[in-house]
Design an enzyme around this catalytic site. Sequence first.
Site, short mmCIF file in Angstrom:
data_model
loop_
_atom_site.label_atom_id
_atom_site.label_comp_id
_atom_site.label_asym_id
_atom_site.label_seq_id
_atom_site.Cartn_x
_atom_site.Cartn_y
_atom_site.Cartn_z
CB CYS A 1 -7.61 24.45 27.42
SG CYS A 1 -6.44 23.69 28.56
CB CYS B 1 -6.58 27.24 24.49
SG CYS B 1 -4.91 27.46 23.86
CD GLU C 1 0.58 32.26 17.49
OE1 GLU C 1 -0.04 31.96 16.45
OE2 GLU C 1 0.12 32.95 18.39
CG LEU D 1 -6.54 26.28 39.86
CD1 LEU D 1 -6.00 24.87 39.94
CD2 LEU D 1 -6.36 26.99 41.21
CB CYS E 1 5.14 34.66 25.12
SG CYS E 1 3.96 33.31 25.26
CB CYS F 1 -1.66 22.26 22.47
SG CYS F 1 -1.71 21.89 24.24
CB CYS G 1 -3.22 31.31 23.27
SG CYS G 1 -2.90 32.06 24.84
N1 SAH Z 1 -0.11 24.71 28.10
C1 SAH Z 1 0.37 25.63 29.06
C2 SAH Z 1 0.98 26.88 28.47
C3 SAH Z 1 0.31 27.55 27.31
S1 SAH Z 1 -1.12 28.51 27.56
C4 SAH Z 1 -0.72 25.97 30.06
O1 SAH Z 1 -1.82 25.48 29.92
O2 SAH Z 1 -0.45 26.67 31.03
C5 SAH Z 1 -0.70 29.88 28.57
C6 SAH Z 1 -1.87 30.39 29.41
O3 SAH Z 1 -2.87 31.04 28.59
C7 SAH Z 1 -2.62 29.28 30.13
O4 SAH Z 1 -2.96 29.71 31.42
C8 SAH Z 1 -3.85 29.12 29.26
O5 SAH Z 1 -4.89 28.48 29.95
C9 SAH Z 1 -4.15 30.55 28.90
N2 SAH Z 1 -5.02 30.74 27.74
C10 SAH Z 1 -5.17 29.99 26.64
N3 SAH Z 1 -6.07 30.51 25.80
C11 SAH Z 1 -6.51 31.63 26.37
C12 SAH Z 1 -7.45 32.63 26.01
N4 SAH Z 1 -8.14 32.54 24.86
N5 SAH Z 1 -7.64 33.66 26.85
C13 SAH Z 1 -6.95 33.74 28.01
N6 SAH Z 1 -6.06 32.85 28.41
C14 SAH Z 1 -5.84 31.79 27.61
#
Ligand code: SAH
Length: 343
Positions: free
Chosen positions: A114, A117, A90, A213, A103, A110, A331
């Site tokens: 996290c 996510c 997507e 972070l 984006c 992935c 995401c």
């Molecule tokens: N892997 C990379 C880029 C993809 S995620 C990274 O970790 O930066 C892009 C951003 O969205 C990251 O800061 C991630 O932590 C955040 N993110 C992922 N899922 C989310 C959610 N459910 N709500 C808010 N931010 C989220």
Amino acid sequence: MKDIKSFNTEELKNEMKSIGEPAFRAGQIFEWLHKKKVGSFEEMTNLSKDLRQKLSENFEITTLAEVRSLKSEDGTVKFLYKLKDGQVIESVLMSYKHGHSICVSSQVGCRMGCMFCASTIDGLVRNLTPSEILEQVYEAERSCNVTISNIVIMGSGEPMDNYDNVIKFIRLISDEKGKNLSVRNITLSTCGLVPGIRKLAEEGLPVTLALSLHAPEDELRKTIMPVAKAFSIDEILKACDFYFEKTSRRVTFEYSLIDGVNDSVSCAEKLARLIKGKNCHVNLIPINRIKERNFSKSREDNISKFKNTLEKNRINVTIRRSMGTDIDAACGQLRRSFMEESN
Ligand code: SAH
């Protein structure tokens, strides 16, 4: 069949040589692919019929098949694409007063894990090729008849975990013979793979680095981001300083606010202490709830307190109001709901 859209002009020249064609063909073909953005060799009308035939026997042109697009009330468009092997990715087109931004995803799935996510729930399926990342931009431009001026590599996937293809994508999209998008208008977001950050600092590609972070202390960070077990905040911040030193680009720290987990004033104070005095910017992202996980968005008053605490410490901070929440824009959520329906 070779993926012709992932080649730069130098590589295309060698490819032309290998099929007995003069090198200048490379420039013509590059322009057809990256400037005029054609989807077939047939359309390359300044090439002879024989050459077009030869090209189609040796190369393929990557295209994405749109399986769904959803338009939000705020104008955000979410695209779901099927790749040649049936995988689904997507991307999200966002329109602002100053232009259009996209984006893009860098991987199918992935493996960073996290906790909040949706993209990582089923792990990594595979890396995207440079052409598959490029096509997300070209296809959105074609489909909505817009010119994209900003790219954020913040969709599904960890760009530093697909380093070479992502770098190639950045070089191709900024190639003056192609789309010629300024590297400065590209943001790469990473969960903090330190060797990648250090390598990127020396690529001569001054993209904006966004660092996810999400916690001001290693112990807390480890509970929401498994990657924190591999790299400490201290190492990450040193790598970000190095990035700034090499590129003069102000680093953005992303901080997703999760109710009761990382959104206290004490967390904000610790964060302020960590980054005080750095030339940086903090982007607070009230978390988008995903149904598979038990995290919820911070309360509005806590979001304001968090922001005020940073401001009191003279830290540049903005709150990213999520766009397109009515269409599952966050995401990996649309992809997941599509796959659930298809199963
Ligand atoms: N892997 C990379 C880029 C993809 S995620 C990274 O970790 O930066 C892009 C951003 O969205 C990251 O800061 C991630 O932590 C955040 N993110 C992922 N899922 C989310 C959610 N459910 N709500 C808010 N931010 C989220």
